[in-house]
Design an enzyme around this catalytic site. Structure first.
Site, PDB file in Angstrom:
ATOM      1  N   CYS A  97       6.712   4.789  -1.212  1.00 28.80           N
ATOM      2  CA  CYS A  97       6.407   3.589  -1.977  1.00 28.80           C
ATOM      3  C   CYS A  97       7.467   3.491  -3.058  1.00 28.80           C
ATOM      4  CB  CYS A  97       4.986   3.625  -2.528  1.00 28.80           C
ATOM      5  SG  CYS A  97       4.819   4.461  -4.078  1.00 28.80           S
ATOM      6  N   ARG A 141      -2.591   0.498  -0.274  1.00 26.53           N
ATOM      7  CA  ARG A 141      -1.911   1.781  -0.257  1.00 26.53           C
ATOM      8  C   ARG A 141      -2.906   2.923  -0.504  1.00 26.53           C
ATOM      9  NH1 ARG A 141       2.972   1.575  -0.866  1.00 26.53           N
ATOM     10  NH2 ARG A 141       3.045  -0.046  -2.433  1.00 26.53           N
ATOM     11  N   ASP A 144       2.326   7.978 -15.653  1.00 28.48           N
ATOM     12  CA  ASP A 144       1.997   6.544 -15.680  1.00 28.48           C
ATOM     13  C   ASP A 144       2.283   5.900 -17.046  1.00 28.48           C
ATOM     14  OD1 ASP A 144       1.208   6.806 -13.082  1.00 28.48           O
ATOM     15  OD2 ASP A 144      -0.923   6.953 -13.513  1.00 28.48           O
ATOM     16  N   LYS A 201      -8.857   2.133 -13.280  1.00 30.32           N
ATOM     17  CA  LYS A 201      -8.696   1.790 -11.855  1.00 30.32           C
ATOM     18  C   LYS A 201      -8.594   3.055 -11.008  1.00 30.32           C
ATOM     19  CE  LYS A 201      -3.857   1.707 -10.610  1.00 30.32           C
ATOM     20  NZ  LYS A 201      -3.582   2.765  -9.684  1.00 30.32           N
ATOM     21  N   ASN A 202      -7.936   4.083 -11.548  1.00 30.35           N
ATOM     22  CA  ASN A 202      -7.763   5.299 -10.757  1.00 30.35           C
ATOM     23  C   ASN A 202      -9.060   6.095 -10.636  1.00 30.35           C
ATOM     24  OD1 ASN A 202      -5.166   4.659 -10.220  1.00 30.35           O
ATOM     25  ND2 ASN A 202      -4.241   6.073 -11.679  1.00 30.35           N
TER      26      ASN A 202
HETATM   27  N1  EPU Z   1       2.482  15.512  -3.434  1.00 30.33           N
HETATM   28  C1  EPU Z   1       2.879  16.324  -2.386  1.00 30.33           C
HETATM   29  N2  EPU Z   1       2.086  16.408  -1.287  1.00 30.33           N
HETATM   30  C2  EPU Z   1       0.894  15.737  -1.184  1.00 30.33           C
HETATM   31  C3  EPU Z   1       0.497  14.904  -2.248  1.00 30.33           C
HETATM   32  C4  EPU Z   1       1.313  14.821  -3.371  1.00 30.33           C
HETATM   33  O1  EPU Z   1       3.943  16.916  -2.429  1.00 30.33           O
HETATM   34  O2  EPU Z   1       0.238  15.857  -0.161  1.00 30.33           O
HETATM   35  C5  EPU Z   1       3.339  15.417  -4.638  1.00 30.33           C
HETATM   36  C6  EPU Z   1       3.866  13.990  -4.849  1.00 30.33           C
HETATM   37  O3  EPU Z   1       5.060  13.761  -4.157  1.00 30.33           O
HETATM   38  C7  EPU Z   1       4.071  13.949  -6.368  1.00 30.33           C
HETATM   39  C8  EPU Z   1       2.967  14.867  -6.888  1.00 30.33           C
HETATM   40  O4  EPU Z   1       2.517  15.655  -5.793  1.00 30.33           O
HETATM   41  O5  EPU Z   1       5.297  14.517  -6.709  1.00 30.33           O
HETATM   42  C9  EPU Z   1       1.796  14.131  -7.500  1.00 30.33           C
HETATM   43  O6  EPU Z   1       1.257  13.174  -6.581  1.00 30.33           O
HETATM   44  P1  EPU Z   1      -0.308  12.878  -6.523  1.00 30.33           P
HETATM   45  O7  EPU Z   1      -0.792  13.154  -5.141  1.00 30.33           O
HETATM   46  O8  EPU Z   1      -0.984  13.557  -7.653  1.00 30.33           O
HETATM   47  O9  EPU Z   1      -0.340  11.339  -6.756  1.00 30.33           O
HETATM   48  P2  EPU Z   1      -1.422  10.364  -6.175  1.00 30.33           P
HETATM   49  O10 EPU Z   1      -2.735  11.047  -6.089  1.00 30.33           O
HETATM   50  O11 EPU Z   1      -0.889   9.709  -4.971  1.00 30.33           O
HETATM   51  C10 EPU Z   1      -2.313   9.470  -8.481  1.00 30.33           C
HETATM   52  C11 EPU Z   1      -2.416   8.127  -9.148  1.00 30.33           C
HETATM   53  C12 EPU Z   1      -1.028   7.675  -9.585  1.00 30.33           C
HETATM   54  C13 EPU Z   1      -0.451   8.722 -10.544  1.00 30.33           C
HETATM   55  C14 EPU Z   1      -0.453  10.100  -9.874  1.00 30.33           C
HETATM   56  C15 EPU Z   1      -0.023  11.230 -10.826  1.00 30.33           C
HETATM   57  C16 EPU Z   1      -4.290   7.064  -8.084  1.00 30.33           C
HETATM   58  C17 EPU Z   1      -4.758   5.958  -7.210  1.00 30.33           C
HETATM   59  N3  EPU Z   1      -2.977   7.160  -8.227  1.00 30.33           N
HETATM   60  O12 EPU Z   1      -1.483   9.281  -7.343  1.00 30.33           O
HETATM   61  O13 EPU Z   1      -1.204   6.465 -10.285  1.00 30.33           O
HETATM   62  O14 EPU Z   1       0.864   8.366 -10.900  1.00 30.33           O
HETATM   63  O15 EPU Z   1      -1.773  10.417  -9.388  1.00 30.33           O
HETATM   64  O16 EPU Z   1      -0.886  11.281 -11.922  1.00 30.33           O
HETATM   65  O17 EPU Z   1      -5.062   7.793  -8.667  1.00 30.33           O
HETATM   66  C18 EPU Z   1      -0.598   4.367 -11.123  1.00 30.33           C
HETATM   67  O18 EPU Z   1      -1.771   4.259 -11.514  1.00 30.33           O
HETATM   68  O19 EPU Z   1       0.322   3.598 -11.457  1.00 30.33           O
HETATM   69  C19 EPU Z   1      -0.275   5.455 -10.199  1.00 30.33           C
HETATM   70  C20 EPU Z   1       0.798   5.447  -9.439  1.00 30.33           C
END
Ligand code: EPU
Length: 419
Positions: A114, A90, A305, A20-21
């Site tokens: 979230c 989201r 995850d 999905k990601n």
């Molecule tokens: N972060 C920042 N600033 C930003 C963006 C992120 O400080 O601008 C920090 C976040 O607070 C966190 C860390 O960086 O501590 C990692 O966040 P990231 O941005 O990598 O997460 P995301 O891209 O929002 C994706 C997956 C998540 C998965 C994370 C980490 C998708 C749709 N979501 O989220 O998946 O946990 O990467 O691998 O790809 C799930 O599938 O259940 C899920 C939550």
């Protein structure tokens, strides 16, 4: 509501679905191609349906043939997207780059928080600002607009998965060279890069988590591409088998390279895993689980995850285990639900927990707003001899393809009462 009851034990084989990601950013990247493309191994999940519904409003045509999704982005019209629909997902953060590229502006709800973490998007906004997009806050929304400008740029992606993906999509069609420093290199990010490379994008991955993007005149399309299989789903099933299978189970479409650290931790906990080649992994029932500690990290570290499903394995270990959740400060909250099942644990601080033994999981009604923790509840329910109820089943359909069906085929006593 999902009703799950213990049944002697599970057996046979399971096939892992598309990730999905990977699916969501790949669909958005396809908007840049402005032609036809077939995406194979696409998971049929609610979030993908919602995405398709949103882009059908800008004249993207699509059709399904089993798990193959054909997209036609030839006639994208310069209409505005439905803000109400965007607000529903989201993952609207993924819309930023392709929509800015097509329309020059976008308004999204600010993802303040979230269930698993604060949602800072500073990396996204800083990266876009570097290539001359401006943003402003309007109440709870954020509006971004501007026109892509050429020039060489170095951008810090802060190891954020979605910020890296957004930057790749934003810069692949921008004149000049872009170097993404501290890029996330999760399997779904690589899958997105592979798609764009197939479309003749010039992207290289260097050591030190660096992605170099050189501008190409145009991207080609009219090809087919396979969405990578979901390593988180594979890992989840591996834990289920280790705890609840009869003898062993074969997991097809499980890429061992994506799961290296996770498998090493399973082995450390005395779970036997055998690589049968061709992306098939055999996992054996583990009679005696050794207590071990885990610490989540960016890829290729232990995936956040899989932290909550792994916690269920730790509840069955023969001693004290520790969890250190590095990435997200609220992602251990689900342990409160496990306490309802009489799990002995201490939540030391928002990032650390200790699980003690022994744990004879008891009857409970559980829930979670984090899909991975929700899956952890299902695993807990499969190993208790009691009947467990789990509410908020809509999550499972948003993010996992036919999970209930797959478990039923493996003899789990599981029923969705749709209530
Ligand atoms: N972060 C920042 N600033 C930003 C963006 C992120 O400080 O601008 C920090 C976040 O607070 C966190 C860390 O960086 O501590 C990692 O966040 P990231 O941005 O990598 O997460 P995301 O891209 O929002 C994706 C997956 C998540 C998965 C994370 C980490 C998708 C749709 N979501 O989220 O998946 O946990 O990467 O691998 O790809 C799930 O599938 O259940 C899920 C939550």
């Amino acid at each position: 509501m999902l009703k799950v009851k213990w049944k002697a034990s599970l057996s046979w084989e399971v096939k892992i679905s598309g990730s999905k990601n990977a699916a969501l950013p790949i669909i958005w990247a396809c908007l840049l191609l402005k032609w036809k493309i077939k995406l194979k191994n696409m998971p049929k999940i609610k979030d993908v349906e919602t995405f398709l519904d949103i882009i059908s409003e800008i004249w993207v045509k699509y059709s399904w043939n089993k798990n193959s999704l054909s997209l036609d982005t030839t006639n994208i019209k310069n209409n505005k997207l439905d803000y109400k629909k965007i607000k529903k997902i989201r993952a609207s953060i993924f819309l930023l780059s392709p929509i800015l590229h097509i329309f020059g502006n976008i308004k999204i709800p600010f993802p303040w928080w979230c269930v698993i973490w604060r949602r800072p998007i500073d990396s996204h906004l800083n990266s876009l600002k570097k290539i001359w997009y401006n943003y402003k806050y309007i109440w709870d929304d954020i509006e971004i607009s501007g026109k892509l400008k050429s020039g060489d740029k170095i951008i810090n992606s802060s190891f954020s998965v979605s910020a890296t993906e957004n930057s790749i999509i934003a810069n692949v069609v921008r004149k000049g060279q872009t170097i993404l420093k501290n890029a996330a290199l999760e399997p779904h990010v690589i899958n997105l890069i592979d798609l764009l490379k197939k479309a003749w994008a010039d992207i290289k991955i260097n050591y030190l988590h660096e992605i170099v993007i050189n501008w190409v005149e145009e991207l080609r399309s009219d090809f087919s591409f396979e969405v990578v299989s979901d390593y988180i789903e594979a890992g989840t099933f591996m834990i289920i088998w280790a705890l609840a299978s009869k003898e062993y189970i074969d997991i097809a479409n499980a890429r061992i390279s994506d799961l290296y650290t996770f498998i090493e931790k399973l082995k450390e906990a005395w779970v036997k895993v055998k690589d049968l080649w061709w992306d098939v992994l055999r996992v054996y029932k583990c009679e005696k689980i050794k207590p071990i500690n885990i610490q989540t990290n960016i890829f290729p570290g232990f995936p956040t995850d899989l932290q909550s499903p792994f916690a269920i394995l730790q509840t069955q270990a023969n001693g004290m285990s520790r969890i250190h959740e590095v990435l997200f400060e609220w992602r251990l909250n689900f342990l409160v639900e496990l306490e309802k099942m009489w799990v002995n644990l201490v939540l030391a601080n928002p990032h650390e927990a200790i699980i003690f033994w022994p744990n004879n999981l008891r009857k409970a009604t559980l829930t979670s707003w984090d899909l991975r923790a929700w899956m952890a509840m299902v695993i807990a329910a499969l190993i208790t001899e009691w009947k467990t109820k789990i509410t908020k089943t809509e999550y499972i359909y948003r993010w996992y393809e036919d999970f209930v069906g797959k478990l039923k085929a493996l003899w789990a006593d599981i029923e969705d009462t749709k209530g």
